[in-house]
Design a protein around this motif. Structure first.
Motif, PDB file in Angstrom:
ATOM      1  N   HIS A  55      -1.895  -0.442  10.071  1.00 51.78           N
ATOM      2  CA  HIS A  55      -2.055  -0.387   8.614  1.00 51.78           C
ATOM      3  C   HIS A  55      -2.153  -1.821   8.125  1.00 51.78           C
ATOM      4  O   HIS A  55      -1.228  -2.612   8.356  1.00 51.78           O
ATOM      5  CB  HIS A  55      -0.869   0.343   7.981  1.00 51.78           C
ATOM      6  CG  HIS A  55      -1.123   0.693   6.555  1.00 51.78           C
ATOM      7  ND1 HIS A  55      -2.081   1.616   6.191  1.00 51.78           N
ATOM      8  CD2 HIS A  55      -0.575   0.245   5.401  1.00 51.78           C
ATOM      9  CE1 HIS A  55      -2.098   1.714   4.869  1.00 51.78           C
ATOM     10  NE2 HIS A  55      -1.204   0.899   4.380  1.00 51.78           N
ATOM     11  N   HIS A  56      -3.247  -2.166   7.449  1.00 47.71           N
ATOM     12  CA  HIS A  56      -3.605  -3.565   7.257  1.00 47.71           C
ATOM     13  C   HIS A  56      -3.744  -3.944   5.788  1.00 47.71           C
ATOM     14  O   HIS A  56      -4.393  -3.219   5.024  1.00 47.71           O
ATOM     15  CB  HIS A  56      -4.909  -3.855   8.011  1.00 47.71           C
ATOM     16  CG  HIS A  56      -4.782  -3.574   9.483  1.00 47.71           C
ATOM     17  ND1 HIS A  56      -5.057  -2.333  10.012  1.00 47.71           N
ATOM     18  CD2 HIS A  56      -4.355  -4.349  10.499  1.00 47.71           C
ATOM     19  CE1 HIS A  56      -4.824  -2.365  11.320  1.00 47.71           C
ATOM     20  NE2 HIS A  56      -4.397  -3.576  11.638  1.00 47.71           N
ATOM     21  N   PRO A  57      -3.150  -5.080   5.431  1.00 49.84           N
ATOM     22  CA  PRO A  57      -3.231  -5.547   4.040  1.00 49.84           C
ATOM     23  C   PRO A  57      -4.506  -6.343   3.771  1.00 49.84           C
ATOM     24  O   PRO A  57      -5.106  -6.905   4.695  1.00 49.84           O
ATOM     25  CB  PRO A  57      -2.013  -6.470   3.939  1.00 49.84           C
ATOM     26  CG  PRO A  57      -1.899  -7.060   5.315  1.00 49.84           C
ATOM     27  CD  PRO A  57      -2.319  -5.957   6.269  1.00 49.84           C
ATOM     28  N   LEU A  70      -2.162  -3.944  -1.118  1.00 52.15           N
ATOM     29  CA  LEU A  70      -1.939  -2.845  -0.177  1.00 52.15           C
ATOM     30  C   LEU A  70      -2.496  -1.545  -0.730  1.00 52.15           C
ATOM     31  O   LEU A  70      -2.287  -1.219  -1.911  1.00 52.15           O
ATOM     32  CB  LEU A  70      -0.440  -2.668   0.094  1.00 52.15           C
ATOM     33  CG  LEU A  70       0.360  -3.916   0.447  1.00 52.15           C
ATOM     34  CD1 LEU A  70       1.801  -3.535   0.765  1.00 52.15           C
ATOM     35  CD2 LEU A  70      -0.256  -4.672   1.596  1.00 52.15           C
ATOM     36  N   SER A  71      -3.183  -0.823   0.138  1.00 53.26           N
ATOM     37  CA  SER A  71      -3.719   0.482  -0.225  1.00 53.26           C
ATOM     38  C   SER A  71      -4.057   1.215   1.065  1.00 53.26           C
ATOM     39  O   SER A  71      -4.364   0.580   2.076  1.00 53.26           O
ATOM     40  CB  SER A  71      -4.982   0.301  -1.076  1.00 53.26           C
ATOM     41  OG  SER A  71      -5.530   1.542  -1.411  1.00 53.26           O
ATOM     42  N   THR A  72      -3.965   2.518   1.030  1.00 54.70           N
ATOM     43  CA  THR A  72      -4.358   3.293   2.211  1.00 54.70           C
ATOM     44  C   THR A  72      -5.783   3.776   2.003  1.00 54.70           C
ATOM     45  O   THR A  72      -6.036   4.701   1.212  1.00 54.70           O
ATOM     46  CB  THR A  72      -3.388   4.470   2.436  1.00 54.70           C
ATOM     47  OG1 THR A  72      -2.064   3.939   2.572  1.00 54.70           O
ATOM     48  CG2 THR A  72      -3.765   5.259   3.678  1.00 54.70           C
ATOM     49  N   HIS A  73      -6.722   3.104   2.654  1.00 60.73           N
ATOM     50  CA  HIS A  73      -8.142   3.355   2.383  1.00 60.73           C
ATOM     51  C   HIS A  73      -8.520   4.798   2.682  1.00 60.73           C
ATOM     52  O   HIS A  73      -9.282   5.411   1.924  1.00 60.73           O
ATOM     53  CB  HIS A  73      -9.006   2.383   3.196  1.00 60.73           C
ATOM     54  CG  HIS A  73      -8.574   0.952   3.046  1.00 60.73           C
ATOM     55  ND1 HIS A  73      -8.409   0.089   4.107  1.00 60.73           N
ATOM     56  CD2 HIS A  73      -8.233   0.248   1.940  1.00 60.73           C
ATOM     57  CE1 HIS A  73      -8.001  -1.090   3.666  1.00 60.73           C
ATOM     58  NE2 HIS A  73      -7.884  -1.023   2.351  1.00 60.73           N
ATOM     59  N   SER A  74      -7.959   5.332   3.763  1.00 62.00           N
ATOM     60  CA  SER A  74      -8.341   6.690   4.170  1.00 62.00           C
ATOM     61  C   SER A  74      -7.915   7.733   3.146  1.00 62.00           C
ATOM     62  O   SER A  74      -8.526   8.800   3.049  1.00 62.00           O
ATOM     63  CB  SER A  74      -7.738   7.019   5.538  1.00 62.00           C
ATOM     64  OG  SER A  74      -6.335   6.902   5.487  1.00 62.00           O
TER      65      SER A  74
END
Ligand code: H2B
Length: 98
Positions: A55-57, A70-74
Motif C-alpha cells: 500500500h503506497h503513498p 494517502l488513498s486506496t486507489h482500488s
C-alpha cells in the motif's frame, strides 16, 4: 481487502492521528524534517512499510518538508489501510526527528 470507511469512521480515527486531515477522498499530512538527509531517511523507512503492506503513498519532498497523500486507489477513497499507513508514517517521523 479493505472497504471504504464511513465519514464517521474517518473522523473518529483521525482523532488519533495528529497532523493528519481529510481532503476529499484522501488523507494528507505535512512533516518537517531536521535536514534533507533526515527527510530522505524518513521516506526510506516508510517505503519499507509501504512495500510490506503493498500500500503506497503519494510523496512530495521539498527540501526538508515531506507531504504525504494517502488513498486506496482500488477502492477510490479512504480505507483502513490508509489509516494504518498514516500511523506508520507517524512512527517513522518520530524515529527521524521529523
Ligand atoms: N497503493 C495504494 N495507495 N492504493 C492501491 O490501490 C494500491 C497500492 N494497490 N499499492 C496495490 C499497490 C496494487 O496495485 C497491487 C497489485 O496490490
Amino acid at each position: 481487502m479493505s472497504r471504504l470507511l464511513t465519514d464517521e469512521e474517518i473522523t473518529r480515527q483521525l482523532a488519533d492521528l495528529p497532523g493528519w486531515r481529510r481532503d476529499g477522498d484522501t488523507l494528507r499530512s505535512s512533516y518537517s524534517s531536521p535536514s534533507f538527509a533526515a527527510a530522505i531517511e524518513f521516506v526510506r523507512l516508510v517505503a519499507v512499510d509501504a512495500d510490506q503492506m503493498d500500500h503506497h503513498p503519494d510523496i512530495e519532498i521539498s527540501y526538508t518538508t515531506v507531504r504525504w497523500t494517502l488513498s486506496t486507489h482500488s477502492e477510490g477513497g479512504i480505507t483502513q489501510l490508509d489509516i494504518e499507513l498514516a500511523h506508520r508514517i507517524g512512527e517513522a517521523a518520530e524515529s527521524t526527528g521529523s
